[in-house]
Scaffold this active site. Structure first.
Site, mmCIF file in Angstrom:
data_model
loop_
_atom_site.group_PDB
_atom_site.id
_atom_site.type_symbol
_atom_site.label_atom_id
_atom_site.label_comp_id
_atom_site.label_asym_id
_atom_site.label_seq_id
_atom_site.Cartn_x
_atom_site.Cartn_y
_atom_site.Cartn_z
ATOM 1 N N ARG A 85 -10.041 -9.824 6.920
ATOM 2 C CA ARG A 85 -9.618 -8.478 6.534
ATOM 3 C C ARG A 85 -9.966 -8.256 5.059
ATOM 4 O O ARG A 85 -10.435 -9.168 4.380
ATOM 5 C CB ARG A 85 -8.102 -8.299 6.743
ATOM 6 C CG ARG A 85 -7.292 -9.495 6.258
ATOM 7 C CD ARG A 85 -5.881 -9.202 5.942
ATOM 8 N NE ARG A 85 -5.757 -8.349 4.782
ATOM 9 C CZ ARG A 85 -5.930 -8.773 3.527
ATOM 10 N NH1 ARG A 85 -6.248 -10.034 3.274
ATOM 11 N NH2 ARG A 85 -5.792 -7.930 2.515
ATOM 12 N N GLY A 86 -9.734 -7.016 4.599
ATOM 13 C CA GLY A 86 -10.066 -6.670 3.230
ATOM 14 C C GLY A 86 -11.453 -6.065 3.166
ATOM 15 O O GLY A 86 -12.424 -6.626 3.690
ATOM 16 N N ALA A 87 -11.568 -4.901 2.550
ATOM 17 C CA ALA A 87 -12.802 -4.117 2.615
ATOM 18 C C ALA A 87 -14.064 -4.907 2.240
ATOM 19 O O ALA A 87 -15.015 -4.946 3.025
ATOM 20 C CB ALA A 87 -12.661 -2.868 1.750
ATOM 21 N N ASP A 106 -9.919 0.699 0.730
ATOM 22 C CA ASP A 106 -10.731 0.476 1.922
ATOM 23 C C ASP A 106 -11.807 1.549 2.073
ATOM 24 O O ASP A 106 -12.797 1.341 2.753
ATOM 25 C CB ASP A 106 -9.852 0.444 3.169
ATOM 26 C CG ASP A 106 -9.108 -0.873 3.278
ATOM 27 O OD1 ASP A 106 -9.555 -1.741 4.041
ATOM 28 O OD2 ASP A 106 -8.092 -1.048 2.587
ATOM 29 N N ASN A 126 -6.059 3.301 1.127
ATOM 30 C CA ASN A 126 -5.677 1.913 0.930
ATOM 31 C C ASN A 126 -4.478 1.613 1.831
ATOM 32 O O ASN A 126 -3.948 2.509 2.500
ATOM 33 C CB ASN A 126 -5.327 1.635 -0.536
ATOM 34 C CG ASN A 126 -5.226 0.156 -0.840
ATOM 35 O OD1 ASN A 126 -6.162 -0.604 -0.574
ATOM 36 N ND2 ASN A 126 -4.110 -0.283 -1.380
ATOM 37 N N LYS A 127 -4.070 0.366 1.843
ATOM 38 C CA LYS A 127 -2.972 -0.056 2.718
ATOM 39 C C LYS A 127 -1.784 0.881 2.601
ATOM 40 O O LYS A 127 -1.400 1.278 1.512
ATOM 41 C CB LYS A 127 -2.562 -1.486 2.367
ATOM 42 C CG LYS A 127 -1.447 -2.068 3.221
ATOM 43 C CD LYS A 127 -1.825 -2.072 4.702
ATOM 44 C CE LYS A 127 -3.096 -2.832 4.982
ATOM 45 N NZ LYS A 127 -3.523 -2.734 6.400
#
Length: 382
Positions: free
Chosen positions: A64-66, A254, A264-265
């Site tokens: 995960r994570g852009a 993201d 974003n989250k």
């Protein structure tokens, strides 16, 4: 694999995390991931021998994570090419695995274009696969280099925004460290550079409900690097601001739209509102690969909706996978409906600055963002 001891004495840099790598065992090529659903209890690798396995890993947040999703997308296309599969179809499947994260599609399309160009230029499928893997590796290296430049730009920006002595008290949300990048990360990389320069007084880590990426992953990385940190529930951030305990907020992204709106989250937007009210800088740190100039504004960003089980159930067994697959302990009555967006959108007027590897944008405007991206060869254009 990463060192098993997550405690790192101050002044001693821990071994680099092995988060994603290409492997070629006798049974065939594979993309090998550090399974983030099992952290912090266990550092376990997940072997993805084909594109469907990698897509599952992306959807369940094992990776995960852009920025790292962009790298995973690139290696996924290289994997399809090496296996003699339909590369264009593989790129499409990977891109759709998580629609909000623009880097995923960027990485998959970039490597697919290189493969297609090689084949159309007369190279056979095997030579095309070699070219695809080389491009995926180049993307990986570029992201690592970008991470270092973002950290330096962010460090310099904090020195401008927060003059004086005493150290910075930084609040972060979700996870933006080595677990999301080919290097040290995005927002977390700035905090880590600040720590190593002796300017970090406190890192406040939002728990980041419902999947606790802050508690499970950011705290893991902060502990591993010997950083002074404290964990708080997302709902406690307001009282922290009111007490004057936050000097700046650092988050990742993201997707950044052409007008500077930031996806974003979920939980990032409330922090931006709090920061604005309390006159605290709100800083977004992301590589230019996260900028999507074809998405006009925040309302055009597709926000991923995740399983209600991530909200209505809680997985507490050490090392148990997370990701909303069910099987956890119910924390709501049977049949309860849940609103569970993975991301929220912060408008540009709430963002003090966007830090990229190419420099800093402040104030955040569409014109400024376009000018900065024009200097980069990594702008996300389909």
């Amino acid at each position: 694999m990463a060192d098993q001891d997550v405690q790192s004495p101050v002044g001693i840099e821990p071994p680099a995390l092995s988060v994603l790598r290409w492997d070629e065992p006798p049974e065939g090529p594979a993309v090998v991931l550090l399974d983030q659903t099992r952290l912090p209890a266990e550092e376990a690798e997940l072997v993805c021998a084909d594109v469907p396995a990698l897509v599952r890993a992306i959807r369940t947040l094992a990776v995960r994570g852009a920025p790292l999703l962009g790298i995973a997308g690139g290696y996924g296309v290289a994997l399809a090419a090496a296996r003699g599969e339909d590369v264009a179809q593989a790129a499409e499947r990977l891109e759709q695995a998580r629609p909000t994260a623009v880097n995923l599609g960027y990485g998959a399309r970039r490597v697919a274009r290189v493969y297609q160009a090689a084949v159309e230029g007369g190279a056979g499928p095997e030579a095309g696969a070699v070219a695809a893997l080389a491009e995926a590796r180049a993307l990986h290296q570029e992201d690592a280099a970008a991470s270092g430049r973002m950290a330096q730009h962010g460090l310099e920006l904090l020195a401008e925004l927060l003059p004086g002595e005493g150290g910075h008290r930084l609040l972060t949300h979700c996870n933006t460290g080595a677990l999301v990048s080919g290097g040290a990360g995005t927002a977390f990389a700035v905090a880590l550079r600040t720590h190593r320069e002796g300017s970090l007084r406190q890192l406040w880590v939002d728990e980041t409900r419902p999947l606790l990426q802050g508690a499970r992953l950011t705290a893991y990385e902060a502990s591993r690097n010997g950083m002074p940190y404290s964990l708080l529930t997302d709902s406690a951030a307001g009282s922290l601001f009111a007490a004057g305990q936050v000097d700046a907020v650092l988050i990742g992204a993201d997707r950044i739209a052409a007008d500077g709106s930031v996806a974003n989250k979920v939980g990032s937007y409330p922090l931006a509102v709090l920061a604005k009210y309390h006159h605290v800088p709100f800083v977004v740190v992301a590589p230019t690969t996260t900028v999507d100039l074809e998405t006009v504004d925040g309302t055009s960003i597709i926000v991923e909706q995740r399983s209600p089980a991530e909200v209505t159930e809680f997985t507490s067994a050490p090392g148990a996978p997370v990701g909303g697959g069910g099987g956890g302990t119910a924390v709501a009555p049977p049949g309860t409906q849940a609103y569970n967006p993975a991301f929220d959108i912060t408008p540009p007027e709430l963002v003090t600055a966007i830090v990229t590897e190419e420099g800093v944008i402040s104030p955040v405007t569409g014109v400024g963002l376009a000018e900065l991206c024009a200097r980069s060869s990594q702008v996300t254009i389909s």
